[in-house]
Design a protein around this motif. Structure first.
Motif, PDB file in Angstrom:
ATOM      1  N   ASP A   1       0.849  -1.196   0.000  1.00  0.00           N
ATOM      2  CA  ASP A   1       0.000   0.000   0.000  1.00  0.00           C
ATOM      3  C   ASP A   1       0.880   1.239   0.000  1.00  0.00           C
ATOM      4  O   ASP A   1       1.984   1.212   0.517  1.00  0.00           O
ATOM      5  N   PHE A   2       0.340   2.314  -0.538  1.00  0.00           N
ATOM      6  CA  PHE A   2       0.994   3.599  -0.306  1.00  0.00           C
ATOM      7  C   PHE A   2      -0.041   4.550   0.254  1.00  0.00           C
ATOM      8  O   PHE A   2      -1.235   4.411   0.004  1.00  0.00           O
ATOM      9  N   VAL A   3       0.433   5.507   1.042  1.00  0.00           N
ATOM     10  CA  VAL A   3      -0.476   6.510   1.574  1.00  0.00           C
ATOM     11  C   VAL A   3       0.281   7.824   1.745  1.00  0.00           C
ATOM     12  O   VAL A   3       1.426   7.835   2.176  1.00  0.00           O
ATOM     13  N   VAL A   4      -0.363   8.893   1.339  1.00  0.00           N
ATOM     14  CA  VAL A   4       0.238  10.225   1.468  1.00  0.00           C
ATOM     15  C   VAL A   4       0.012  10.718   2.891  1.00  0.00           C
ATOM     16  O   VAL A   4      -1.079  10.568   3.443  1.00  0.00           O
ATOM     17  N   VAL A   5       1.060  11.270   3.492  1.00  0.00           N
ATOM     18  CA  VAL A   5       0.961  11.772   4.862  1.00  0.00           C
ATOM     19  C   VAL A   5       1.296  13.261   4.890  1.00  0.00           C
ATOM     20  O   VAL A   5       1.789  13.816   3.916  1.00  0.00           O
ATOM     21  N   ALA A   6       1.019  13.863   6.042  1.00  0.00           N
ATOM     22  CA  ALA A   6       1.130  15.320   6.148  1.00  0.00           C
ATOM     23  C   ALA A   6       2.573  15.809   6.043  1.00  0.00           C
ATOM     24  O   ALA A   6       2.836  16.843   5.453  1.00  0.00           O
ATOM     25  N   ASP A   7       3.498  15.075   6.643  1.00  0.00           N
ATOM     26  CA  ASP A   7       4.869  15.582   6.652  1.00  0.00           C
ATOM     27  C   ASP A   7       5.872  14.444   6.569  1.00  0.00           C
ATOM     28  O   ASP A   7       5.536  13.281   6.754  1.00  0.00           O
ATOM     29  N   GLU A   8       7.099  14.816   6.350  1.00  0.00           N
ATOM     30  CA  GLU A   8       8.157  13.826   6.149  1.00  0.00           C
ATOM     31  C   GLU A   8       8.450  13.025   7.409  1.00  0.00           C
ATOM     32  O   GLU A   8       8.747  11.836   7.335  1.00  0.00           O
ATOM     33  N   ARG A   9       8.341  13.692   8.561  1.00  0.00           N
ATOM     34  CA  ARG A   9       8.675  13.011   9.817  1.00  0.00           C
ATOM     35  C   ARG A   9       7.839  11.745  10.000  1.00  0.00           C
ATOM     36  O   ARG A   9       8.361  10.667  10.270  1.00  0.00           O
ATOM     37  N   LEU A  10       6.496  11.886   9.815  1.00  0.00           N
ATOM     38  CA  LEU A  10       5.621  10.731  10.009  1.00  0.00           C
ATOM     39  C   LEU A  10       5.924   9.648   8.966  1.00  0.00           C
ATOM     40  O   LEU A  10       5.956   8.459   9.277  1.00  0.00           O
ATOM     41  N   ALA A  11       6.140  10.091   7.733  1.00  0.00           N
ATOM     42  CA  ALA A  11       6.447   9.131   6.667  1.00  0.00           C
ATOM     43  C   ALA A  11       7.672   8.306   7.044  1.00  0.00           C
ATOM     44  O   ALA A  11       7.689   7.078   6.929  1.00  0.00           O
ATOM     45  N   LYS A  12       8.689   8.986   7.542  1.00  0.00           N
ATOM     46  CA  LYS A  12       9.939   8.324   7.902  1.00  0.00           C
ATOM     47  C   LYS A  12       9.742   7.410   9.108  1.00  0.00           C
ATOM     48  O   LYS A  12      10.218   6.273   9.114  1.00  0.00           O
ATOM     49  N   ASP A  13       9.015   7.910  10.127  1.00  0.00           N
ATOM     50  CA  ASP A  13       8.774   7.106  11.338  1.00  0.00           C
ATOM     51  C   ASP A  13       8.056   5.804  11.007  1.00  0.00           C
ATOM     52  O   ASP A  13       8.443   4.731  11.462  1.00  0.00           O
ATOM     53  N   VAL A  14       6.989   5.912  10.214  1.00  0.00           N
ATOM     54  CA  VAL A  14       6.209   4.720   9.875  1.00  0.00           C
ATOM     55  C   VAL A  14       7.074   3.734   9.100  1.00  0.00           C
ATOM     56  O   VAL A  14       7.120   2.545   9.417  1.00  0.00           O
ATOM     57  N   ALA A  15       7.794   4.256   8.113  1.00  0.00           N
ATOM     58  CA  ALA A  15       8.626   3.380   7.283  1.00  0.00           C
ATOM     59  C   ALA A  15       9.685   2.681   8.123  1.00  0.00           C
ATOM     60  O   ALA A  15       9.914   1.476   7.983  1.00  0.00           O
ATOM     61  N   GLN A  16      10.317   3.427   9.037  1.00  0.00           N
ATOM     62  CA  GLN A  16      11.374   2.834   9.853  1.00  0.00           C
ATOM     63  C   GLN A  16      10.828   1.811  10.838  1.00  0.00           C
ATOM     64  O   GLN A  16      11.441   0.771  11.065  1.00  0.00           O
ATOM     65  N   GLN A  17       9.655   2.114  11.410  1.00  0.00           N
ATOM     66  CA  GLN A  17       9.042   1.139  12.325  1.00  0.00           C
ATOM     67  C   GLN A  17       8.685  -0.140  11.585  1.00  0.00           C
ATOM     68  O   GLN A  17       8.865  -1.242  12.098  1.00  0.00           O
ATOM     69  N   ARG A  18       8.171   0.023  10.377  1.00  0.00           N
ATOM     70  CA  ARG A  18       7.813  -1.163   9.595  1.00  0.00           C
ATOM     71  C   ARG A  18       9.047  -1.990   9.264  1.00  0.00           C
ATOM     72  O   ARG A  18       9.029  -3.205   9.324  1.00  0.00           O
ATOM     73  N   GLU A  19      10.122  -1.282   8.918  1.00  0.00           N
ATOM     74  CA  GLU A  19      11.372  -1.967   8.591  1.00  0.00           C
ATOM     75  C   GLU A  19      11.885  -2.722   9.818  1.00  0.00           C
ATOM     76  O   GLU A  19      12.303  -3.878   9.713  1.00  0.00           O
ATOM     77  N   ALA A  20      11.802  -2.066  10.978  1.00  0.00           N
ATOM     78  CA  ALA A  20      12.263  -2.703  12.219  1.00  0.00           C
ATOM     79  C   ALA A  20      11.436  -3.952  12.516  1.00  0.00           C
ATOM     80  O   ALA A  20      11.962  -4.990  12.901  1.00  0.00           O
ATOM     81  N   LYS A  21      10.125  -3.832  12.293  1.00  0.00           N
ATOM     82  CA  LYS A  21       9.227  -4.958  12.534  1.00  0.00           C
ATOM     83  C   LYS A  21       9.549  -6.113  11.606  1.00  0.00           C
ATOM     84  O   LYS A  21       9.541  -7.269  11.989  1.00  0.00           O
ATOM     85  N   ARG A  22       9.818  -5.762  10.357  1.00  0.00           N
ATOM     86  CA  ARG A  22      10.124  -6.785   9.370  1.00  0.00           C
ATOM     87  C   ARG A  22      11.396  -7.534   9.770  1.00  0.00           C
ATOM     88  O   ARG A  22      11.475  -8.748   9.691  1.00  0.00           O
ATOM     89  N   ARG A  23      12.382  -6.738  10.258  1.00  0.00           N
ATOM     90  CA  ARG A  23      13.646  -7.342  10.680  1.00  0.00           C
ATOM     91  C   ARG A  23      13.399  -8.251  11.885  1.00  0.00           C
ATOM     92  O   ARG A  23      13.891  -9.367  11.953  1.00  0.00           O
ATOM     93  N   GLU A  24      12.567  -7.748  12.803  1.00  0.00           N
ATOM     94  CA  GLU A  24      12.251  -8.498  14.016  1.00  0.00           C
ATOM     95  C   GLU A  24      11.587  -9.826  13.671  1.00  0.00           C
ATOM     96  O   GLU A  24      11.944 -10.869  14.213  1.00  0.00           O
TER      97      GLU A  24
END
Ligand code: GTP
Ligand code: MG
Length: 372
Positions: free
Chosen positions: A331-354
């Motif tokens: 999925d892709f989704v447009v968000v309000a700012d870069e910070r949230l985009a980066k946070d979500v992406a990094q959390q997902r990456e961390a989860k995937r690694r976990e």
């Protein structure tokens, strides 16, 4: 049964001794790292550790993202949107030829670019309306659709060669479409051939409970030739008619969301994703999360390689500017700012690694248990 020391067990699981002691304590078993536990207790603690490990951790960024998406979903009114069509059919019945004919004759190519690119999807504008085609193997569109519970395809055009009739993959496509509750339109192809027998096709489809309109049923069947183009306009009309019946709607403004159809790493341009916008408007400059990737839309291209400023519902478009290559089906989704985009992406990456690590640990646990 056999006994094992806590420290040996921890070592075999690639965990700290203290973590196993804690897990044992939670189970009501008091033991130090040097003590031995019996087989049954060891199995239980391994299960306890495995169970704990797979429990998803809370994710604040995802919660914030969800709130934003829900907010956006409550704004805006639904409006009619173009249908998204997948072409399926048995080997050699003419799927590629039909897509090529439609693309060649209906996709307007810009003066400058000239070359139509393969971007996994394209849309055509007819006098009666716009239609988007997914140029992916039909079953792939269904697999990602099913596994995500999201619907990518509105209508399946099932190509059946009039000189060959219903074949195993024809029947498979009928079953896929039925399971996904996606309506079928039958393209009876190769009508230019002398041994074309459309009646035979209709009768064989009847045996699959796909009933033509002239047989009193509800399934539109169009006789055509992908070679000469005869009947292709009638097929496009049939698609638009079916689309009206389906009353396909989406919110045509606000932040965009949708699905990745194709992706690649381009030498010059970096990560490139072809996405299908499913709601809202995707614009140049937007911040987005896309699977475990994120970024700011640097440029959007349509299927003829021209830059476009935006893309609305049901329109496929190539996106440049992502941090990495997302997976088809993400999925892709447009968000309000870069910070949230980066946070979500990094959390997902961390989860995937976990979850990769948990899987590995799980395999080790199985090995350990097998040895006991
Ligand atoms: P796969 O991707 O291999 O499953 O095949 P396909 O369904 O994409 O079929 P494709 O379009 O490759 O066509 C198979 C053959 O049939 C090719 O040789 C085409 O030229 C021929 N063909 C396709 N449509 C027509 C048609 O309308 N008339 C005639 N005479 N030949 C056609
Ligand atoms: Mg093909």
């Amino acid at each position: 049964g056999d006994a094992i020391t806590v420290s040996d067990l921890a070592q075999k699981l690639a965990l700290k001794g203290g973590d196993v002691v804690k897990a044992l304590f939670k189970m009501g078993v008091m033991a130090t790292v040097t003590q031995s536990i019996d087989h049954d207790t060891a199995v239980l603690v391994v299960e306890e550790l495995g169970h704990k490990a797979v429990r998803p951790s809370d994710s604040d960024a995802e919660t914030e993202l969800l709130a934003q998406v829900e907010d956006a979903g409550q704004q805006g009114e639904l409006a009619q949107r173009p249908p998204v069509v997948t072409i399926m059919g048995h080997v050699d019945h003419g799927k590629t030829s039909l897509l090529d004919y439609i693309r060649r004759t209906k996709v307007a190519t810009g003066e400058a670019g000239g070359i139509t690119q393969h971007i996994g999807a394209y849309h055509v504008k007819t006098a009666k309306g716009t239609i988007s085609f997914l140029d992916t193997p039909g079953h792939a569109a269904f697999t990602s659709m099913r596994s995500r519970g999201a619907k990518l395809t509105d209508i399946v055009v099932l190509v059946v060669a009039a000189d060959d009739g219903v074949m195993p993959q024809t029947i498979e496509a009928v079953q896929h479409a039925r399971a996904a509750k996606v309506p079928l339109i039958i393209a009876i192809n190769k009508m230019d051939k002398s041994d074309a027998d459309p009646m035979r096709v209709k009768n064989e489809l009847l045996a699959q409970e796909v009933v033509a309109e002239d047989f009193g049923g509800e399934t539109q069947m169009v006789e055509l030739s992908a070679k000469s183009g005869q009947g292709v306009d009638e097929l496009l009309d049939a698609i638009l008619l079916q689309s009206e019946v389906l009353e396909l709607k989406a919110v045509p403004d606000g932040r965009a969301s949708g699905t990745v159809i194709e992706s690649a790493l381009d030498k010059g341009r970096g990560p490139v994703a072809t996405v299908l916008v499913q709601r809202g408007i995707l614009r140049k400059g937007d911040y987005l999360v896309c699977g475990v990737q994120y970024g700011r839309v640097r440029a959007l291209f349509n299927e003829t390689g021209e830059q476009v400023a935006e893309a609305g519902p049901s329109i496929p478009v190539q996106v440049l500017g992502l941090s990495g290559v997302p997976d088809a089906g993400d999925d892709f989704v447009v968000v309000a700012d870069e910070r949230l985009a980066k946070d979500v992406a990094q959390q997902r990456e961390a989860k995937r690694r976990e979850s990769r690590l948990i899987k590995q640990a799980g395999n080790r646990m199985e090995d350990v248990m097998a040895q006991m």
